[in-house]
Design a protein around this motif. Structure first.
Motif, mmCIF file in Angstrom:
data_model
loop_
_atom_site.group_PDB
_atom_site.id
_atom_site.type_symbol
_atom_site.label_atom_id
_atom_site.label_comp_id
_atom_site.label_asym_id
_atom_site.label_seq_id
_atom_site.Cartn_x
_atom_site.Cartn_y
_atom_site.Cartn_z
ATOM 1 N N GLN A 1 48.571 48.295 38.753
ATOM 2 C CA GLN A 1 49.072 46.928 38.780
ATOM 3 C C GLN A 1 50.199 46.735 39.789
ATOM 4 O O GLN A 1 50.432 45.626 40.267
ATOM 5 C CB GLN A 1 49.539 46.506 37.387
ATOM 6 N N SER B 1 49.349 39.052 36.535
ATOM 7 C CA SER B 1 47.906 39.166 36.415
ATOM 8 C C SER B 1 47.581 39.819 35.074
ATOM 9 O O SER B 1 47.175 40.975 34.993
ATOM 10 C CB SER B 1 47.348 40.005 37.572
ATOM 11 N N ARG C 1 54.091 41.630 44.369
ATOM 12 C CA ARG C 1 52.745 41.252 43.931
ATOM 13 C C ARG C 1 52.353 42.041 42.696
ATOM 14 O O ARG C 1 52.573 43.253 42.621
ATOM 15 C CB ARG C 1 51.757 41.524 45.072
ATOM 16 N N ARG D 1 49.108 42.895 40.042
ATOM 17 C CA ARG D 1 47.655 42.897 40.056
ATOM 18 C C ARG D 1 47.094 43.258 38.689
ATOM 19 O O ARG D 1 47.825 43.721 37.814
ATOM 20 C CB ARG D 1 47.170 43.909 41.106
#
Length: 257
Positions: free
Chosen positions: A114, A145, A214, A216
């Motif tokens: 992630q 996410s 970011r 994920r």
């Protein structure tokens, strides 16, 4: 805790010992190890002189064997593997890795895919640009996410911690953090510590820098914690951290007579 002056991380890379230790605590992440290590090999050339430490927290699925196999990935270099004989928790695993680390700076990330390891470069740059005492740099996740229930639980937990601790961090439980090794080891150790680093380090005069990163979806497997279980433990730990902060007394300066 030793006071440190802000220096350029790139300058530390000239020393024989690594400037940076990347510590990754894992539990039953066999299916994710190869992909995580491949990404690390791709971005590691952008790191300063570094070492990578995996700490296995009592896995039962062949995670250690997967890490050993990943040592053959081109560009990854030698990685260190430490293993607990039983599951002790993420904070304990991080402490094991950080105590063994040789770098002055510590970067942490999860081993489930992630986290984007390239973000470590940005965190390290922020640490080098900071004025005065070296900060804690947190990679906050503006867009999670996760499932809707996980997002709601995380939003509630972060909001409660921020309100009661006033630590100024919107994502205090974020896995990606960068800090001085000596700062972490000076803290009182308990399971759950990694979720409260902004508040606890502030009590020791360490400033906070937040950098968007970011986030994920998990590559394989499931989270090791349920929303309910995390909430129950989190409230108990939160009360303990409030007590610790109220009882922390540090001098502004020390003079030898």
């Amino acid at each position: 805790m030793a006071e440190g002056s802000a220096i350029s991380p790139s300058a530390e890379a000239e020393d024989a010992s690594p400037a940076l230790s990347v510590v990754i605590a894992v539990l039953n992440e066999r299916e994710n190890i190869a992909a995580v290590c491949q990404e690390l090999a791709t971005v590691r050339r952008d790191f300063p002189l570094s070492e990578i430490i995996f700490v296995d927290d009592g896995s039962t699925d062949g995670t250690i064997e997967a890490i050993v196999a990943a040592r053959k990935i081109d560009g990854l270099g030698d990685i260190r593997i430490l293993s607990h004989d039983r599951r002790c928790g993420k904070s304990s695993a991080l402490r094991t890795g950080i105590r063994s680390a040789r770098g002055r700076w510590i970067a942490t990330m999860d081993g489930d895919g992630q986290d984007d390891p390239s973000a470590i470069v940005a965190l390290y740059a922020e640490a080098g640009a900071a004025k005065g005492r070296p900060p804690l740099v947190v990679g906050v996740r503006p867009r999670r996410s996760d499932t809707i229930w996980r997002k709601l639980a995380t939003r509630f937990a972060n909001g409660l911690r921020k309100r009661l601790l006033n630590d100024g961090c919107p994502d205090t439980g974020a896995p990606m953090k960068l800090f001085l090794r000596s700062d972490f080891l000076a803290l009182p150790q308990f399971e759950g510590l990694h979720r409260f680093l902004p508040a606890l380090l502030q009590s020791y005069g360490v400033s906070l820098v937040c950098v968007p990163v970011r986030h994920r979806s998990r590559l394989h497997g499931q989270s090791k914690y349920s929303n309910l279980g995390r909430a129950v433990v989190g409230v108990r730990d939160l009360l303990g951290v409030i007590w610790l902060r109220n009882r922390t007394r540090l001098p502004v300066s020390v003079r030898e007579c």
